[in-house]
Design a protein around this motif. Structure first.
Motif, PDB file in Angstrom:
ATOM      1  N   GLU A  22      -5.262 -13.220  51.867  1.00  0.00           N
ATOM      2  CA  GLU A  22      -6.092 -12.149  51.350  1.00  0.00           C
ATOM      3  C   GLU A  22      -7.029 -12.725  50.300  1.00  0.00           C
ATOM      4  O   GLU A  22      -6.684 -13.708  49.611  1.00  0.00           O
ATOM      5  CB  GLU A  22      -5.254 -11.034  50.709  1.00  0.00           C
ATOM      6  N   THR A  55       0.167 -13.994  52.207  1.00  0.00           N
ATOM      7  CA  THR A  55       1.121 -12.925  52.481  1.00  0.00           C
ATOM      8  C   THR A  55       2.301 -13.504  53.257  1.00  0.00           C
ATOM      9  O   THR A  55       2.271 -14.663  53.678  1.00  0.00           O
ATOM     10  CB  THR A  55       0.447 -11.812  53.291  1.00  0.00           C
ATOM     11  N   HIS A 151       2.517  -7.433  43.815  1.00  0.00           N
ATOM     12  CA  HIS A 151       1.491  -6.953  44.745  1.00  0.00           C
ATOM     13  C   HIS A 151       1.833  -5.524  45.162  1.00  0.00           C
ATOM     14  O   HIS A 151       3.003  -5.213  45.406  1.00  0.00           O
ATOM     15  CB  HIS A 151       1.477  -7.874  45.970  1.00  0.00           C
ATOM     16  N   PHE A 154       3.119  -5.911  48.921  1.00  0.00           N
ATOM     17  CA  PHE A 154       4.112  -6.925  49.252  1.00  0.00           C
ATOM     18  C   PHE A 154       5.113  -7.179  48.131  1.00  0.00           C
ATOM     19  O   PHE A 154       5.982  -8.039  48.274  1.00  0.00           O
ATOM     20  CB  PHE A 154       3.424  -8.242  49.626  1.00  0.00           C
ATOM     21  N   PHE A 158       4.797 -12.727  48.108  1.00  0.00           N
ATOM     22  CA  PHE A 158       3.492 -13.306  48.346  1.00  0.00           C
ATOM     23  C   PHE A 158       3.352 -14.501  47.407  1.00  0.00           C
ATOM     24  O   PHE A 158       4.202 -14.733  46.547  1.00  0.00           O
ATOM     25  CB  PHE A 158       2.373 -12.284  48.080  1.00  0.00           C
TER      26      PHE A 158
END
Length: 279
Positions: A22, A55, A151, A154, A158
């Motif tokens: 990301e 991720t 996150h 997540f 991550f």
């Protein structure tokens, strides 16, 4: 978001997101305002930068294909080399741009980190950086308490991989996106920071929020293995005792590795990984 920033972000995402990464844009000034002068990035404040994180999907979508293709030899740290490979592909996609990448593990000759990755993740709006100062009347006395990023989708599952700098591209009107405060209560913040600092080996701090996706048992076994033993765990040739830079915790004292003989064939999807050891 300014139009050309949005277009650039979309193109970078096209190159990285299919592989489990990301990206989040931010201004260098936002970062420099929060860190001591010794850690400032030596660029004009409005300079555009992107935070890059991986991720849980990165392990299967990027690392395994990278190892199967043997893009880089000799292998020393597979994760770091895989990330570098994909970021190099981004720079090749934009030959007209000057793109500099600072990996989360890079340090100056005096061992000072080149980037405070968790602060960068916070100012980019990627993940909230929970620190001791975020707990009112904290209970830890003189104990050292390290902060941790969470996150919103997540949790702690991550990893921040670094920052892409684009010298010469300035975005003074870029709106700042605040990171979601997904651990809002004092009690939960205490639980999070104590889990990260004192019990990180059991992985539970990463579940501070309900994660959309978590590390597989395969990934957990890999990152619980001492860096020097990870190639053997993957069933690959161990080239040397070159130190590894990749770590999933800054306070790492890693557990004993799984038996490497059990891990032969991990790169084949048909082979089930071993179960990670109990805490």
């Amino acid at each position: 978001m300014e139009l050309h920033v949005a277009e650039l972000k979309e193109k970078i995402e096209d190159a990285l997101c299919p592989f489990g990464f990301e990206v989040y844009p931010f201004q260098v000034a936002w970062y420099n305002e929060l860190v001591p002068p010794a850690f400032h990035l030596p660029l004009p404040g409005p300079t555009l930068a992107f935070l890059v994180l991986s991720t849980p999907a990165m392990f299967d979508q990027a690392l395994k294909p990278f190892l199967q293709s043997c893009h880089i030899q000799p292998l020393t740290d597979p994760v770091d080399q895989c990330v570098s490979y994909h970021l190099k592909r981004v720079t090749e996609k934009f030959p007209e741009l000057q793109i500099e990448f600072i990996a989360d593990y890079e340090v100056h000759p005096n061992r000072r980190p080149k980037i405070l990755a968790q602060t960068a993740a916070h100012v980019a709006g990627a993940a909230y950086y929970y620190q001791r100062k975020d707990v009112e009347a904290d209970p830890w006395g003189t104990q050292r308490i390290a902060g941790v990023c969470i996150h919103p989708r997540f949790g702690g599952w991550f990893a921040i991989r670094g920052v892409m700098l684009l010298p010469g591209i300035e975005v003074p009107d870029l709106p700042q996106r605040k990171p979601p405060d997904c651990v809002p209560t004092r009690a939960d913040r205490i639980t999070l920071l104590e889990g990260f600092n004192f019990h990180w080996r059991d992985w539970t701090y990463r579940d501070a929020v309900t994660a959309e996706e978590r590390y597989s048992e395969e990934q957990k076994a890999y990152f619980s293995t001492p860096p020097a033993q990870r190639l053997a765990l993957l069933g690959l040739t161990q080239p040397s005792d070159t130190p590894s830079t990749s770590s999933e915790h800054p306070l790492t004292t890693l557990n004993n590795p799984e038996n490497p003989s059990k891990a032969q064939g991990w790169l084949s999807p048909s082979v089930s990984p071993p179960v990670s050891p109990s805490p």
